[in-house]
Structures are given as structure tokens and as C-alpha cells.
Design an enzyme around this catalytic site. Structure first.
Site, PDB file in Angstrom:
ATOM      1  N   SER A  80       0.808  -1.219   0.000  1.00 45.42           N
ATOM      2  CA  SER A  80       0.000   0.000   0.000  1.00 45.42           C
ATOM      3  C   SER A  80       0.841   1.269   0.000  1.00 45.42           C
ATOM      4  O   SER A  80       0.459   2.266  -0.620  1.00 45.42           O
ATOM      5  CB  SER A  80      -0.904   0.018   1.233  1.00 45.42           C
ATOM      6  OG  SER A  80      -1.809  -1.057   1.182  1.00 45.42           O
ATOM      7  N   GLN A 101      -9.194   1.537   4.031  1.00 42.08           N
ATOM      8  CA  GLN A 101      -9.208   0.281   3.271  1.00 42.08           C
ATOM      9  C   GLN A 101     -10.659  -0.145   3.042  1.00 42.08           C
ATOM     10  O   GLN A 101     -11.441  -0.260   3.990  1.00 42.08           O
ATOM     11  CB  GLN A 101      -8.404  -0.789   4.012  1.00 42.08           C
ATOM     12  CG  GLN A 101      -6.920  -0.428   4.135  1.00 42.08           C
ATOM     13  CD  GLN A 101      -6.012  -1.637   4.257  1.00 42.08           C
ATOM     14  OE1 GLN A 101      -5.084  -1.798   3.456  1.00 42.08           O
ATOM     15  NE2 GLN A 101      -6.261  -2.492   5.231  1.00 42.08           N
ATOM     16  N   ARG A 156       1.579 -18.378  32.873  1.00 37.88           N
ATOM     17  CA  ARG A 156       0.488 -18.006  31.977  1.00 37.88           C
ATOM     18  C   ARG A 156      -0.300 -16.829  32.530  1.00 37.88           C
ATOM     19  O   ARG A 156      -0.778 -16.875  33.667  1.00 37.88           O
ATOM     20  CB  ARG A 156      -0.458 -19.198  31.797  1.00 37.88           C
ATOM     21  CG  ARG A 156       0.109 -20.327  30.963  1.00 37.88           C
ATOM     22  CD  ARG A 156      -0.826 -21.511  30.959  1.00 37.88           C
ATOM     23  NE  ARG A 156      -2.159 -21.161  30.470  1.00 37.88           N
ATOM     24  CZ  ARG A 156      -2.496 -21.116  29.183  1.00 37.88           C
ATOM     25  NH1 ARG A 156      -1.608 -21.393  28.259  1.00 37.88           N
ATOM     26  NH2 ARG A 156      -3.709 -20.810  28.834  1.00 37.88           N
TER      27      ARG A 156
HETATM   28  C1  LIG Z   1      -1.848  -0.578   4.669  1.00 37.91           C
HETATM   29  C2  LIG Z   1      -1.489  -1.994   4.350  1.00 37.91           C
HETATM   30  O1  LIG Z   1      -0.388  -2.434   4.619  1.00 37.91           O
HETATM   31  N1  LIG Z   1      -2.440  -2.719   3.732  1.00 37.91           N
HETATM   32  C3  LIG Z   1      -2.274  -4.128   3.437  1.00 37.91           C
HETATM   33  C4  LIG Z   1      -3.348  -4.905   4.180  1.00 37.91           C
HETATM   34  C5  LIG Z   1      -3.207  -4.787   5.708  1.00 37.91           C
HETATM   35  O2  LIG Z   1      -1.940  -5.265   6.113  1.00 37.91           O
HETATM   36  C6  LIG Z   1      -4.294  -5.623   6.398  1.00 37.91           C
HETATM   37  O3  LIG Z   1      -5.547  -5.151   5.990  1.00 37.91           O
HETATM   38  C7  LIG Z   1      -4.152  -5.517   7.925  1.00 37.91           C
HETATM   39  O4  LIG Z   1      -5.158  -6.278   8.516  1.00 37.91           O
HETATM   40  O5  LIG Z   1      -3.260  -6.279   3.822  1.00 37.91           O
HETATM   41  C8  LIG Z   1      -3.405  -6.573   2.430  1.00 37.91           C
HETATM   42  O6  LIG Z   1      -4.713  -6.192   2.031  1.00 37.91           O
HETATM   43  C9  LIG Z   1      -3.257  -8.081   2.225  1.00 37.91           C
HETATM   44  O7  LIG Z   1      -2.518  -8.656   3.016  1.00 37.91           O
HETATM   45  O8  LIG Z   1      -3.801  -8.566   1.259  1.00 37.91           O
HETATM   46  C10 LIG Z   1      -2.379  -5.839   1.620  1.00 37.91           C
HETATM   47  C11 LIG Z   1      -2.412  -4.351   1.922  1.00 37.91           C
HETATM   48  O9  LIG Z   1      -1.344  -3.711   1.253  1.00 37.91           O
END
Ligand SMILES: CC(=O)N[C@H]1[C@H]([C@H](O)[C@H](O)CO)O[C@](O)(C(=O)O)C[C@@H]1O
Length: 189
Positions: A80, A101, A156
Site C-alpha cells: 500500500s 481500506q 500463563r
Molecule cells: C496498509 C497496508 O499495509 N495494507 C495491506 C493490508 C493490511 O496489512 C491488512 O488489511 C491488515 O489487517 O493487507 C493486504 O490487504 C493483504 O494482506 O492482502 C495488503 C495491503 O497492502
């Protein structure tokens, strides 16, 4: 004064679900939902970065700005941050980026507002991102052996003994320009 811009990365080539960003939840596309979530949080400067005409049209329907994403940042292997860097290069005026997202359509505007307030108070932070607290005890499997990740087997912890772990929800990542320019969306400041 901060110039806050919302960025929604919505490429056309999603692997798991075809044209995922165009799929609907409750009759509204994921892209549309993200745009509306931003607007409900009183954020007006909203850009959808995409490489796909249908997604661009959908973004226009909700009066968002469009950034035509380059081939490289829209590939399957592009992180991203590349898309975020590409965006700020086109927008020298922007000092804070709110990356939403589309995979988190149920984001509440109220939470986004709280996060934006936290960026400035009690001090100026470099970034704020969404997490959930978890008390789950985790194990990992490496070299044919199981290892505890976040606790000690001999001691734990009970739920009330620790403050838990923070798991990224992936809903939003807010970062200041200078952090993005150094190549990252996050640090611990
Ligand atoms: C900002 C960022 O890094 N976004 C990444 C997200 C997040 O890591 C994830 O949503 C956290 O839960 O994951 C992806 O969608 C994935 O793995 O397919 C790739 C994307 O580039």
C-alpha cells in the site's frame, strides 16, 4: 495548519474476489462505502486511486477525486505504501493522509474522527491506525516446533494480568507526510 486528504486504494485486479472493490454491502459498493464513511467524518478531500474504469466511474458517482494508478502500484505484489507515495507526489499540498481500506466497510465515522483528534492530542503523533485489543494467547510453528508468541508457559497470564496485544484491524492508517516520505505508514511515535 493541516491539510488532510483521504486516500482509497481500489485496484481492479483483486485476486480473491473478482472486482472486489466494486462489490456491494447492503446495496452500496465497497468503494462507495469508504467514500461515504470519509464524508460522514467531515472529510471532504477524498481521492480514489484506481487502475480500473468501473471503479473510477463508481468513485465519480460519489463525487470523489480520481487518481489513475500506475501499473506498478496496482500490481498484486505492490504494498500500500507505494500507492500512498504515488498519491502524495501528485498532491504537494497534503500534510496528513488518511488511508481507508475498502475491506472495512463498517468503519464508523465517529471512530475516524476520534483517531484524527488523537493525531494532534495529547501531542502531535506521526501516525494513528486502527487496532483491536486481544487477550488471545498465541503460538507459532517454526522448525517443526511450537513456540508461545506472546506469553510464558511457566507463567500463563490471566486476562486481568496484562494489557493484551493490539491487532491491526486494517480499517484505517493515518500518517503525516514526513513519515510517508521516509517510506513508511507507521512508526511508534
Ligand atoms: C496498509 C497496508 O499495509 N495494507 C495491506 C493490508 C493490511 O496489512 C491488512 O488489511 C491488515 O489487517 O493487507 C493486504 O490487504 C493483504 O494482506 O492482502 C495488503 C495491503 O497492502
Amino acid at each position: 495548519l493541516q491539510n488532510t486528504a483521504v486516500l482509497i486504494l481500489a485496484r481492479g485486479g483483486s485476486k480473491g474476489v473478482r472486482l472486489k472493490n466494486f462489490q456491494t454491502v447492503g446495496g452500496i459498493s465497497l468503494v462507495g462505502r469508504s467514500i461515504l464513511n470519509a464524508r460522514n467524518a467531515y472529510l471532504e478531500d477524498i481521492t480514489v486511486s484506481t487502475d480500473h474504469p468501473l471503479i473510477a466511474l463508481e468513485a465519480l458517482k460519489y463525487n470523489a477525486r480520481i487518481l489513475i494508478r500506475s501499473y506498478i502500484t496496482a500490481t498484486d505484489w505492490a504494498p500500500s505504501i507505494w500507492g500512498v507515495e504515488e498519491f502524495i507526489e501528485t498532491r504537494p499540498d497534503v500534510t496528513v493522509v488518511v488511508l481507508l481500506q475498502v475491506t472495512s466497510p463498517l468503519l464508523k465515522a465517529k471512530h475516524l474522527n476520534l483517531a484524527l483528534k488523537k493525531l494532534h492530542f495529547p501531542k502531535a503523533f506521526d501516525c494513528i491506525f486502527s487496532v483491536t485489543r486481544s487477550y488471545k494467547l498465541r503460538w507459532t510453528f517454526r522448525n517443526e516446533t511450537m513456540y508461545p508468541v506472546n506469553f510464558n508457559v511457566q507463567k500463563r497470564p490471566r486476562r486481568q494480568d496484562w494489557s493484551g496485544d493490539f491487532i491491526e484491524t486494517g480499517s484505517f492508517y493515518i500518517a503525516r507526510r514526513k513519515l510517508i516520505e521516509s517510506g513508511y505508514l507507521q512508526n511508534n511515535k
